[in-house]
Design an enzyme around this catalytic site. Structure first.
Site, PDB file in Angstrom:
ATOM      1  CG  ASP A   1      -1.969   1.075   1.145  1.00  0.00           C
ATOM      2  OD1 ASP A   1      -2.959   0.865   0.418  1.00  0.00           O
ATOM      3  OD2 ASP A   1      -1.798   2.128   1.790  1.00  0.00           O
TER       4      ASP A   1
ATOM      5  CD  GLU B   1      -4.541   4.292  -1.546  1.00  0.00           C
ATOM      6  OE1 GLU B   1      -4.681   4.693  -0.376  1.00  0.00           O
ATOM      7  OE2 GLU B   1      -5.452   4.349  -2.409  1.00  0.00           O
TER       8      GLU B   1
END
Length: 246
Positions: free
Chosen positions: A114, A158
């Site tokens: 992440d 993301e």
């Protein structure tokens, strides 16, 4: 007597005419049959030739259709922004590799990655810059995977996920650190109307879990445990790789 001979001669002449006519008709019929057979042969040959041409055209069209369908299938499996595998394709690949690990009694590992502070990037530089960051990160992760069976996918927003078949916990940590350090070394040029162009530094947090699965094990636990490790990485300062521990 002369009359009888004349009549007989007429009959013979008529008979000859009829016979000759019969021969002529028979010959004509023979010619017509031959012509008919020739036309049928040529017609059959032309028909076969036309059928061959149409078959070739049809086969070529089917090949093109198959290629088009394959291209559509490929497109449906790729994330449109980053160019890596999308989540649907990952789920299919993951299920196959999980079953392979069970049959072969092999270790299988997952990395959940992440981007740190990605919302700040979007808020400061805009979504176009954010999109470019996601593309570069995806490409960089892909370059760190050296085996054909290693897989990277965009897992959402993301977040990315990496699947590493035949990989132990130590091996997964090594791959994770390679990815993290390479991402950390990136310098991406970003700018917005409010902020002058500058080299942007990007960082990742990574959660890791590896297991040798058994028949009947829940395949979702491998990913959820990697997600728990990712949470620990975020909690403990970000920009780090953390292995799941029970």
């Amino acid at each position: 007597g002369v009359f009888v001979r004349s009549l007989a001669a007429q009959r013979v002449g008529s008979a000859l005419e009829v016979l000759l006519l019969s021969f002529a008709l028979a010959y004509r019929i023979k010619l017509l049959k031959q012509e008919n057979e020739r036309m049928q042969y040529e017609g059959t040959a032309n028909l076969e030739h036309n059928v061959t041409l149409r078959t070739e055209e049809l086969n070529a069209a089917l090949v093109e259709l198959s290629k088009a369908n394959q291209r559509l299938e490929d497109i449906s499996r790729i994330d449109g922004l980053t160019g890596v595998m999308n989540r649907r394709h990952f789920d299919e690949t993951y299920a196959k590799q999980w079953n392979n690990a069970i049959r072969g009694k092999n270790c299988i590992a997952v990395l959940l990655l992440d981007l740190d502070h990605f919302k700040t990037i979007n808020d400061t530089y805009g979504h176009l810059c954010g999109d470019e960051v996601l593309r570069r990160v995806a490409q960089t992760i892909a370059t760190c995977l050296t085996r054909a069976t290693d897989t990277v996918a965009r897992y959402g927003g993301e977040e990315f996920i990496v699947l590493l078949p035949h990989t132990s916990q130590a091996g997964a940590m090594q791959v994770a650190e390679t990815i993290r350090k390479r991402i950390e070394s990136l310098r991406l040029l970003c700018q917005s109307n409010e902020v002058a162009a500058q080299k942007l530094r990007v960082q990742l947090s990574i959660g890791i879990h590896a297991v040798v699965p058994n028949l009947g094990d829940d395949s979702t636990l491998l990913i959820s445990n990697a997600d728990q490790a990712l949470y620990e990485a975020k909690k403990n300062g970000r920009n780090r790789s953390v292995v799941y521990t029970h």
